[in-house]
Each structure stands twice: as structure tokens, then as C-alpha cells.
Design a protein around this motif. Structure first.
Motif, mmCIF file in Angstrom:
data_model
loop_
_atom_site.group_PDB
_atom_site.id
_atom_site.type_symbol
_atom_site.label_atom_id
_atom_site.label_comp_id
_atom_site.label_asym_id
_atom_site.label_seq_id
_atom_site.Cartn_x
_atom_site.Cartn_y
_atom_site.Cartn_z
ATOM 1 N N GLY A 364 26.066 51.596 16.649
ATOM 2 C CA GLY A 364 27.432 51.966 16.286
ATOM 3 C C GLY A 364 28.282 50.790 15.879
ATOM 4 N N ASN A 365 27.881 49.545 16.227
ATOM 5 C CA ASN A 365 28.642 48.375 15.805
ATOM 6 C C ASN A 365 28.643 48.270 14.278
ATOM 7 O OD1 ASN A 365 29.024 47.769 18.460
ATOM 8 N ND2 ASN A 365 27.989 45.794 18.411
ATOM 9 N N ARG A 366 29.824 48.069 13.707
ATOM 10 C CA ARG A 366 29.930 47.920 12.260
ATOM 11 C C ARG A 366 29.980 46.438 11.887
ATOM 12 N NH1 ARG A 366 30.394 52.402 9.502
ATOM 13 N NH2 ARG A 366 30.960 54.328 10.592
ATOM 14 N N LEU A 367 29.425 46.128 10.737
ATOM 15 C CA LEU A 367 29.347 44.755 10.276
ATOM 16 C C LEU A 367 29.256 44.738 8.761
ATOM 17 C CD1 LEU A 367 25.741 43.420 10.734
ATOM 18 C CD2 LEU A 367 26.346 45.727 11.359
ATOM 19 N N ARG A 368 29.200 43.537 8.200
ATOM 20 C CA ARG A 368 29.045 43.358 6.758
ATOM 21 C C ARG A 368 27.783 42.545 6.489
ATOM 22 N NH1 ARG A 368 34.508 42.328 7.749
ATOM 23 N NH2 ARG A 368 35.966 43.778 6.780
ATOM 24 N N LEU A 369 27.117 42.893 5.408
ATOM 25 C CA LEU A 369 25.940 42.156 4.950
ATOM 26 C C LEU A 369 26.299 41.400 3.682
ATOM 27 C CD1 LEU A 369 23.165 44.868 5.449
ATOM 28 C CD2 LEU A 369 23.852 43.066 7.025
ATOM 29 N N ARG A 370 25.981 40.100 3.667
ATOM 30 C CA ARG A 370 26.288 39.238 2.527
ATOM 31 C C ARG A 370 24.964 38.858 1.851
ATOM 32 N NH1 ARG A 370 31.161 36.500 2.786
ATOM 33 N NH2 ARG A 370 30.184 34.529 2.203
ATOM 34 N N ILE A 371 24.765 39.403 0.646
ATOM 35 C CA ILE A 371 23.516 39.186 -0.082
ATOM 36 C C ILE A 371 23.786 38.191 -1.211
ATOM 37 C CG2 ILE A 371 21.659 40.285 -1.384
ATOM 38 C CD1 ILE A 371 22.294 42.874 0.012
ATOM 39 N N ALA A 372 23.002 37.106 -1.252
ATOM 40 C CA ALA A 372 23.192 36.060 -2.250
ATOM 41 C C ALA A 372 22.763 36.543 -3.625
ATOM 42 C CB ALA A 372 22.392 34.815 -1.857
ATOM 43 N N THR A 373 23.554 36.153 -4.656
ATOM 44 C CA THR A 373 23.256 36.568 -6.035
ATOM 45 C C THR A 373 23.072 35.392 -6.989
ATOM 46 O OG1 THR A 373 25.625 36.730 -6.571
ATOM 47 C CG2 THR A 373 24.531 38.707 -5.718
#
Length: 472
Positions: A364-373
Motif C-alpha cells: 500500500g505504500n506509494r512511491l515514484r519510479l525514476r527511469i533513466a532516458t
């Protein structure tokens, strides 16, 4: 003649009084003049350092530099670090949530046989070790009692047949008894042994342990059955904060009551094992190529979790790899899911003589994913609060002892957390740049540049505006 001599002292005294009055008026006007000039000049503080400055208050360009003492810097909360060249990445942020890992994180405990709950050994919030007792069930199945009875009877008949075999074997060896009689007893033993094995397997299938079956074979019939926690078969790399601690399941929910009749296969409780979780990311169709490239190229994905108690946990691997991508697209949201495997951290504490679990991450913990481009080399990376904007222009403050120079920079890329600055000569490696407090410095610099303020309005060293007109 005497009268003229008496008037001279009085004239001298009057003249002295007039001169004193004129001096007082002149002093007052002079004080007023210098006081106005003092109030109209910009506020400057004396540097705490005694070293040689590249600039002084008289030489600082108005609106482009700020001169602050060490105490003023402490009041603002300035943090200054030297610049270093580094490699940065353009990233795309995608939302994500932590979820249970199917078949691993949570598991249900079912009733192995029909019966009545007569005792509950664990409750929600408590921890149970593998193979620990959870329930005591009183058997109400007639078939179980019949299987135990048949097992005991077959076992006793085997004992009788064995004694008969030993007794008649001596007679058969002497010729007093036909050998065919011995063959009949051997066949009977084989049939009885097959019966024992059949009833033993039937009781195993109904949830009785090997110890229960051996007791039934001796005539000690089982009337109550103990339901235990499953074994720990999860191959998890997660470790507790204290390496001496052994893992225990946490009771997540209790689904039955004391005295309730249950059938075989009914879920009695759920046990939680959050040592291994999944991070479920969500992306739209345009994000699919980026996510597929990160998965196929084994590129690490940075996770951004807002943790208020970050300092209480050990260091954590902030880059994870994509485990798999969902093979379907949600028809309602038109998004696809992809999953990253997360090895959790946990600790224990004692409460009223019982052990409790604390998880660092929970479903249930919300987070952000940072994907390199895209990769950017030989650039400067600063947090967002280190750069101030004025229309299309961007500025940082460079420290030279007690002087903070306002320098224009070129921003190559910025996101929610940081900015990437070009290495175009405006800044150099080793320059000391303000990280926190740049906004306050910018307000002070703007106040020095604005000449329309009244003489009694000025900006303090912490960036706040002092205006007596606001408090008449």
C-alpha cells in the motif's frame, strides 16, 4: 559712568545665550541630515572572518552581491558545498505502489479436517514461528474415527498372524504340517499390511500427522487435532536489523471464532510474510518502449520513497531492476503494469512478553519510479532550492568568504528533485555554491537593487522585510 560698567556684563551674557542656542540648532540639523543618509543606505553587516576579501561593502555591485557575517549566514541557514563535475541522467517519473508478492508474501492457513474450533493459540498482531501451534480442532468426522478403528484392527491382526506364523513354521519344518499352510499365513500378512498402509494414507490425507497415526495404530485414538504454522520455505535475501533474530510469521487476520464448526479446506487465518514484496509501477502506452528497454537492458530503476523515519533504518539499495512486465493492459485506465522485486527490512520489539514485528515497507505504500532516458556527462547537478529563477534567467550564489555573488547559469534539465547546469565557464569546479538559503539571499539582493523603498523600510539578514508602516 558706573551704570555703563554695570550694563556690560549683562550684554555679554545675552550674547553667550544666543550663541549657545545657535549651536544647539546646528547640532540638531546635522544629526538629522546624517541620520537620513544612514537610513537610506542598504543594510550591511560586518564580516566575522578577518581574512582578506575579494570585495568590500564599498566595492560590492548593488543587487548582484550580498555581504553577510557568519551569524547572519547561520540565521538564514546557508549550506555551501564545492562544485564537482558528474554524470547525470534525464529521467521519467512513473507512479507505483507496493503490493504483496503472490504466493510468497501472504498465505492462508486452512482446516485439514471437519471439526470444531476449541482453542485459538495466535491472534492478529502476534508473531508465530514456523510449525508453531495455531488452532486446536475437535474431530467430528465419522470417517476419521472409522479409519482409526480399521487401522488399529488391522495392526492387531498382523500381530496375531505373526505369532501364528512363528508357531507353525517349526511344525512345517519338521514335516508335521503342510507347507501350504505357511503360504496362506504369509499371504494374509501381506493383505493386512496393505490394509494398514491404505488407512494410514487416508489419515494423512485428512490432516493427521505421522505421530497421530502411530498413536491410532496403538489404540490411542485422536479426538483433537493441532493445526500448525507452515514451514519457512521462502528463499528471501532480506535481513533483520539484528542478525541474531529469527523470522516469525505475523498474524494478519483471524477468520474464525472459538466454538465455530469448520469444514475441511476452510481458511482459518492469514499469515503475513512481507520480507519479499513487489513494486507495481504503472505507465501509459507511450511509456512502454522506455520500460521495455530498461527491462531488456537490465537498467536500474531509482525508487523515490517518502520516509519520515529514514534515519532509523540501515542503508537501502535505491536502484532496483524490473522483474517482469504485465502481458495485459487495463481496459479502464489504459495503463500497463510492471513489477520490481523488493527485499524488505524488518525489526522486532517486545510487548507484554510477546514479540512484535516492524516492517520498513508495507503493501500500500506509494512511491515514484525514476527511469533513466538520456545520459549527460561533465555537468553540474544541484538541488532545486539552490537555483533561483527570474523569468527565463536562472541564478546561483557563489561564496567568496563573506561575499555571495549572484551568478547567471544555464539549466540543461530539471525535474522534481534536481537541476542539471551546463559546464559553460560561468561556474568552475571547486566553486562554493549555496545549496540552502538561496531564496533568502535573492530577496536581499533584490532589496538592494530596489531604490523605490522608503528610507525606513529594509530587509533583514534572514530575508524578511521590515516595514514600520505595516505596524503603525
Amino acid at each position: 559712568m558706573q551704570t555703563e560698567n554695570n550694563d556690560k556684563p549683562s550684554m555679554v551674557m545675552n550674547l553667550a545665550v544666543v550663541l549657545l542656542a545657535l549651536c544647539a540648532i546646528g547640532c540638531r540639523e546635522t544629526h538629522s541630515l546624517f541620520s537620513d543618509r544612514w537610513q537610506s543606505s542598504p543594510p550591511q553587516t560586518t564580516p566575522a572572518s578577518t581574512g582578506t576579501l575579494h570585495g568590500s561593502p564599498g566595492n560590492i555591485s548593488k543587487g548582484s552581491s550580498v555581504f553577510l557575517s557568519r551569524k547572519s549566514r547561520d540565521n538564514i541557514g546557508l549550506t555551501v558545498v564545492p562544485l564537482v563535475l558528474t554524470t547525470a541522467w534525464k529521467v521519467v517519473e512513473l507512479p507505483a505502489v507496493m503490493v504483496d508478492r503472490p504466493g510468497v508474501s501472504d498465505r492462508g492457513v486452512t482446516a485439514p479436517i471437519d471439526g470444531t474450533i476449541v482453542f485459538i493459540h495466535a491472534f492478529p498482531g502476534t508473531t508465530v514461528a514456523p510449525h508453531a501451534p495455531l488452532f486446536t480442532i475437535r474431530l467430528v468426522s465419522d470417517q476419521v474415527h472409522k479409519s482409526q478403528l480399521e487401522l488399529f484392527q488391522a495392526t492387531r491382526e498382523i500381530d496375531i498372524a505373526n505369532r501364528q506364523y512363528r508357531r507353525l513354521s517349526e511344525l512345517a519344518s519338521s514335516g508335521a504340517l503342510a507347507q501350504s499352510r505357511i503360504y496362506e499365513i504369509e499371504n494374509q500378512l501381506d493383505r493386512l499390511q496393505a490394509t494398514v498402509e491404505a488407512y494410514s494414507q487416508d489419515l494423512v490425507a485428512r490432516g493427521l500427522s505421522r505421530e497421530n497415526i502411530d498413536s491410532a495404530a496403538r489404540g490411542e485414538f485422536v479426538t483433537e487435532l493441532m493445526v500448525r504454522a507452515p514451514p519457512d520455505i521462502t528463499q528471501s535475501e532480506s535481513e533483520p536489523m539484528d542478525s541474531s533474530q529469527s523470522f516469525s510469521f505475523e498474524v494478519h487476520s483471524l477468520d474464525v471464532e472459538l466454538g465455530q464448526h469448520v469444514e475441511a479446506g476452510k481458511v482459518l487465518m492469514h499469515l503475513a510474510d512481507h520480507r519479499s514484496l513487489f513494486i507495481e509501477g504503472r505507465g501509459f502506452k507511450d511509456d512502454m518502449p522506455l520500460v521495455q528497454m530498461a527491462a531488456s537492458s537490465n537498467i536500474g530503476v531509482e525508487i523515490d520513497v517518502d520516509e519520515p523515519d529514514l534515519a532509523t533504518w540501515p542503508a537501502f539499495q535505491e536502484k532496483l531492476f524490473i522483474d517482469h512486465i504485465s502481458n495485459t493492459i487495463d481496459s479502464a485506465s489504459r495503463t500497463f503494469a510492471f513489477f520490481l522485486r523488493l527485499e524488505n527490512q524488518w525489526s522486532t520489539y517486545e510487548h507484554m512478553g510477546e514479540t512484535r514485528l516492524l516492517w520498513r515497507f508495507r503493501p500500500g505504500n506509494r512511491l515514484r519510479l525514476r527511469i533513466a532516458t538520456e545520459k549527460m556527462e561533465n555537468v553540474f547537478v544541484l538541488p532545486r532550492q539552490a537555483v533561483v529563477h527570474e523569468g527565463p534567467q536562472a541564478f546561483v550564489f557563489r561564496q567568496d568568504l563573506a561575499v555571495f555573488q549572484r551568478c547567471e547559469v544555464r539549466v540543461l534539465y530539471e525535474d522534481r528533485l534536481s537541476l542539471v547546469l551546463a559546464n559553460n565557464g560561468s561556474l568552475h569546479v571547486g566553486d562554493r555554491i549555496v545549496l540552502t538559503g538561496a531564496a533568502a539571499l535573492d530577496r536581499i539582493a533584490r532589496s538592494q537593487q530596489d531604490s523605490s523603498l522608503p528610507s525606513n523600510v529594509h530587509v533583514h539578514s534572514d530575508g524578511t522585510l521590515h516595514d514600520p508602516r505595516a505596524n503603525p
